[in-house]
Scaffold this motif. Structure first.
Motif: not given
Length: 299
Positions: A236-244, A273-285
């Motif tokens: 389960r690979v999480h996607d790290v992205r910036s969120v405002t 403020v801009t922060v980093k967050t990790a979200t799980p994939p909507r689909e996964m193997a």
């Protein structure tokens, strides 16, 4: 070059991994005078590869460029010619850990298949260990022998073309671990037990169906093996992205009251403020297979 020992420069006869970008790769067997065509043009082995350091950036005939990478078991798993379905790094890492593989270990494997797990085992048990791998299919066994020699790990492995369920692994009482990836692993449990050393050896069986797992577990218990454990490994690979996010306004400080404000309003000027967050994939193997482990105790 060897898949178990790192080399600095590319030599004739090596197998290199050509990285084309965007996760696109291809294995290339280096031969003097040969050429390999890519989307960016031709790679001339004599001038572009032989003598270059691994990791070098190579310009192709059309002006595009690629990277020349040293092969590893992980890269080989992603680039090998598929003769069968293979195991990938997620399951391979768990197998290596749970079988307690280390340099000098003796391992039995069936079936060899495309050699994905075999190369990972060889890297782990080198330089003094040995792999005894059994493949029922004659052509696949021969292809595996040729690949091991080409990758310069042939001295660490013995390939046998036989039916492990009837003829076993060809060795007895020497293996630290046994791995089974065959349609009916319960028929090979007695041979696996015979191949393992007197105590402490481990057995692992990979099966895609839970009915196979049930029969295998029954055979493991009947043979006296203990500490049974079945795992299913999901990546389960999480996607790290910036969120405002807007900054809250808690209002002026009130020294006369000790209660905490429960209502917030946006800060003046729409401060954010801009922060980093990790979200799980909507689909996964999903499911690949079950890994069943057992231990041989002192006889």
């Amino acid at each position: 070059m060897s898949l178990v020992e790192y080399s600095e420069v590319v030599q004739e006869g090596d197998v290199v991994i050509v990285f084309l970008g965007h996760d696109a790769m291809m294995p290339v067997h280096v031969r003097s005078g040969a050429q390999t065509q890519t989307r960016y043009g031709a790679i001339r082995h004599s001038s572009d590869l032989i003598g270059r350091r691994f990791g070098s950036k190579v310009t192709c005939s059309k002006g595009g460029w690629v990277y020349v990478l040293h092969p590893t078991p992980e890269l080989w798993t992603l680039n090998l010619p598929h003769r069968t379905q293979i195991l990938y790094s997620t399951d391979i890492a768990t197998i290596t850990l749970m079988l307690d593989l280390k340099p000098g270990a003796v391992v039995c494997e069936s079936g060899t298949g495309s050699g994905s797990l075999s190369h990972a085992i060889l890297r782990t048990i080198a330089p003094t260990g040995h792999l005894h791998t059994v493949e029922f299919h004659t052509e696949r066994a021969q292809k595996a022998r040729e690949e091991f020699v080409r990758h310069r790990v042939g001295h660490l492995v013995t390939v046998r073309n036989q039916d492990v369920c009837r003829q076993g692994f060809g060795v007895e009482g020497v293996a630290d671990a046994v791995f089974l990836d065959i349609p009916s692993p319960w028929e090979a449990i007695q041979h696996a037990k015979a191949a393992i050393k007197r105590q402490g050896g481990r057995v692992c069986s990979f099966s895609p169906c839970i009915e196979q797992v049930q029969q295998t577990c029954e055979a493991l218990v009947a043979s006296g093996l203990q500490e049974l454990l079945t795992l299913e490994v999901l990546l389960r690979v999480h996607d790290v992205r910036s969120v405002t996010l807007p900054l809250p306004d808690f209002g002026p400080e009130d020294d006369q009251h000790t209660h905490t404000h429960t209502h917030t309003q946006p800060a003046p000027g729409n401060a954010v403020v801009t922060v980093k967050t990790a979200t799980p994939p909507r689909e996964m193997a999903g499911h690949t297979g079950y890994l069943t482990f057992a231990t041989k105790v002192r006889e």
